[in-house]
Design a protein around this motif. Structure first.
Motif, PDB file in Angstrom:
ATOM      1  N   ILE A   2       0.748  -1.020  -0.064  1.00 21.96           N
ATOM      2  CA  ILE A   2      -0.069  -0.027   0.005  1.00 21.96           C
ATOM      3  C   ILE A   2       0.697   1.188  -0.007  1.00 21.96           C
ATOM      4  O   ILE A   2       0.498   2.388  -0.700  1.00 21.96           O
ATOM      5  CB  ILE A   2      -0.996  -0.022   1.125  1.00 21.96           C
ATOM      6  CG1 ILE A   2      -2.037  -1.116   0.988  1.00 21.96           C
ATOM      7  CG2 ILE A   2      -1.659   1.291   1.408  1.00 21.96           C
ATOM      8  CD1 ILE A   2      -2.973  -1.263   2.299  1.00 21.96           C
ATOM      9  N   VAL A   7       1.676   2.255  -6.089  1.00 22.72           N
ATOM     10  CA  VAL A   7       0.377   2.260  -5.509  1.00 22.72           C
ATOM     11  C   VAL A   7      -0.127   3.930  -5.233  1.00 22.72           C
ATOM     12  O   VAL A   7      -1.132   4.279  -5.485  1.00 22.72           O
ATOM     13  CB  VAL A   7       0.037   1.703  -4.080  1.00 22.72           C
ATOM     14  CG1 VAL A   7      -1.298   1.763  -3.644  1.00 22.72           C
ATOM     15  CG2 VAL A   7       0.143   0.135  -4.555  1.00 22.72           C
ATOM     16  N   ALA A   8       0.997   4.525  -4.904  1.00 26.00           N
ATOM     17  CA  ALA A   8       0.840   6.217  -4.588  1.00 26.00           C
ATOM     18  C   ALA A   8       0.724   6.844  -5.853  1.00 26.00           C
ATOM     19  O   ALA A   8       0.017   7.650  -6.082  1.00 26.00           O
ATOM     20  CB  ALA A   8       2.232   6.457  -3.848  1.00 26.00           C
ATOM     21  N   ARG A  11      -2.673   6.203  -7.237  1.00 26.72           N
ATOM     22  CA  ARG A  11      -3.564   6.878  -6.268  1.00 26.72           C
ATOM     23  C   ARG A  11      -3.816   8.373  -6.836  1.00 26.72           C
ATOM     24  O   ARG A  11      -4.611   9.024  -6.828  1.00 26.72           O
ATOM     25  CB  ARG A  11      -3.427   7.013  -4.801  1.00 26.72           C
ATOM     26  CG  ARG A  11      -4.254   7.681  -3.982  1.00 26.72           C
ATOM     27  CD  ARG A  11      -3.786   7.381  -2.480  1.00 26.72           C
ATOM     28  NE  ARG A  11      -3.747   6.098  -2.036  1.00 26.72           N
ATOM     29  CZ  ARG A  11      -2.740   5.751  -1.499  1.00 26.72           C
ATOM     30  NH1 ARG A  11      -1.638   6.511  -1.205  1.00 26.72           N
ATOM     31  NH2 ARG A  11      -2.787   4.451  -0.758  1.00 26.72           N
ATOM     32  N   ARG A  12      -2.458   8.987  -7.151  1.00 22.95           N
ATOM     33  CA  ARG A  12      -2.334  10.512  -7.556  1.00 22.95           C
ATOM     34  C   ARG A  12      -2.873  10.593  -8.868  1.00 22.95           C
ATOM     35  O   ARG A  12      -3.784  11.457  -9.034  1.00 22.95           O
ATOM     36  CB  ARG A  12      -0.981  10.926  -7.541  1.00 22.95           C
ATOM     37  CG  ARG A  12      -0.422  11.072  -5.978  1.00 22.95           C
ATOM     38  CD  ARG A  12       0.922  11.722  -6.123  1.00 22.95           C
ATOM     39  NE  ARG A  12       1.888  11.072  -6.740  1.00 22.95           N
ATOM     40  CZ  ARG A  12       2.812  10.195  -6.301  1.00 22.95           C
ATOM     41  NH1 ARG A  12       2.863  10.004  -5.374  1.00 22.95           N
ATOM     42  NH2 ARG A  12       3.617   9.664  -7.411  1.00 22.95           N
ATOM     43  N   VAL A  14      -5.522   8.774 -10.190  1.00 25.00           N
ATOM     44  CA  VAL A  14      -6.930   8.693 -10.261  1.00 25.00           C
ATOM     45  C   VAL A  14      -7.315  10.122  -9.696  1.00 25.00           C
ATOM     46  O   VAL A  14      -8.507  10.377 -10.019  1.00 25.00           O
ATOM     47  CB  VAL A  14      -7.420   7.493  -9.372  1.00 25.00           C
ATOM     48  CG1 VAL A  14      -8.894   7.229  -8.782  1.00 25.00           C
ATOM     49  CG2 VAL A  14      -7.097   6.234 -10.017  1.00 25.00           C
ATOM     50  N   SER A  15      -6.793  10.639  -8.396  1.00 23.04           N
ATOM     51  CA  SER A  15      -7.160  11.752  -8.140  1.00 23.04           C
ATOM     52  C   SER A  15      -7.321  12.905  -9.067  1.00 23.04           C
ATOM     53  O   SER A  15      -8.134  13.617  -9.113  1.00 23.04           O
ATOM     54  CB  SER A  15      -6.413  12.113  -6.674  1.00 23.04           C
ATOM     55  OG  SER A  15      -6.794  13.409  -6.064  1.00 23.04           O
ATOM     56  N   ALA A  70     -10.311   7.924   4.022  1.00 22.22           N
ATOM     57  CA  ALA A  70      -9.860   7.883   2.743  1.00 22.22           C
ATOM     58  C   ALA A  70     -11.158   8.055   2.022  1.00 22.22           C
ATOM     59  O   ALA A  70     -11.251   8.596   0.927  1.00 22.22           O
ATOM     60  CB  ALA A  70      -9.118   6.470   2.469  1.00 22.22           C
ATOM     61  N   TRP A  74     -12.408  10.586  -1.444  1.00 20.19           N
ATOM     62  CA  TRP A  74     -12.574  10.449  -2.637  1.00 20.19           C
ATOM     63  C   TRP A  74     -13.824  10.180  -3.046  1.00 20.19           C
ATOM     64  O   TRP A  74     -14.428  10.402  -4.092  1.00 20.19           O
ATOM     65  CB  TRP A  74     -11.488   9.503  -3.322  1.00 20.19           C
ATOM     66  CG  TRP A  74     -11.598   8.010  -2.539  1.00 20.19           C
ATOM     67  CD1 TRP A  74     -10.541   7.356  -1.794  1.00 20.19           C
ATOM     68  CD2 TRP A  74     -12.727   6.985  -2.936  1.00 20.19           C
ATOM     69  NE1 TRP A  74     -11.265   6.094  -1.406  1.00 20.19           N
ATOM     70  CE2 TRP A  74     -12.319   5.749  -2.132  1.00 20.19           C
ATOM     71  CE3 TRP A  74     -13.845   6.881  -3.761  1.00 20.19           C
ATOM     72  CZ2 TRP A  74     -13.049   4.459  -2.076  1.00 20.19           C
ATOM     73  CZ3 TRP A  74     -14.479   5.563  -3.886  1.00 20.19           C
ATOM     74  CH2 TRP A  74     -14.045   4.759  -3.116  1.00 20.19           C
TER      75      TRP A  74
END
Length: 112
Positions: A2, A7-8, A11-12, A14-15, A70, A74
């Motif tokens: 994670i 993964v980071a 995440r960025r 998708v954001s 979290a 989102w």
């Protein structure tokens, strides 16, 4: 895993995609009662724990607060963007239907 760079990065990405969609397409805002939403998010975490355990996957049972935080970060964007892309929130999060049924019943039985 994670905390891994991949993964980071995901995440960025998708954001950024969600922020771009929100700023370029008309979206709807849905107000949700905080107490009900907190209960729903906590229940989602507990359900996920049970699903993973049943599949024989080791779980972290003390992560409920980070999970709720979290999801709060989102999920509103997903709720606003999903209809623009032709999806309902229950197609994205299938546990919502079960959550509504549980809310109707409540801890003491069905509401009249």
């Amino acid at each position: 895993m994670i905390a891994s760079a991949s993964v980071a990065s995901l995440r960025r990405g998708v954001s950024l995609l969600l922020k771009t969609l929100q700023s370029n397409f008309p979206t709807a805002d849905e107000h949700v009662d905080d107490a009900i939403d907190t209960w729903r998010l906590r229940q989602s975490y507990l359900d996920a724990i049970e699903t993973l355990k049943a599949a024989g996957i080791a779980v972290q049972t003390d992560g409920i607060e980070p999970y709720v935080a979290a999801r709060r970060a989102w999920e509103p964007a997903i709720q606003r963007v999903a209809p623009v892309l032709g999806y309902t929130i229950t197609e994205i999060d299938s546990r919502r239907t079960e959550d509504r049924e549980r809310l109707q019943k409540g801890p003491i039985g069905p509401r009249d």
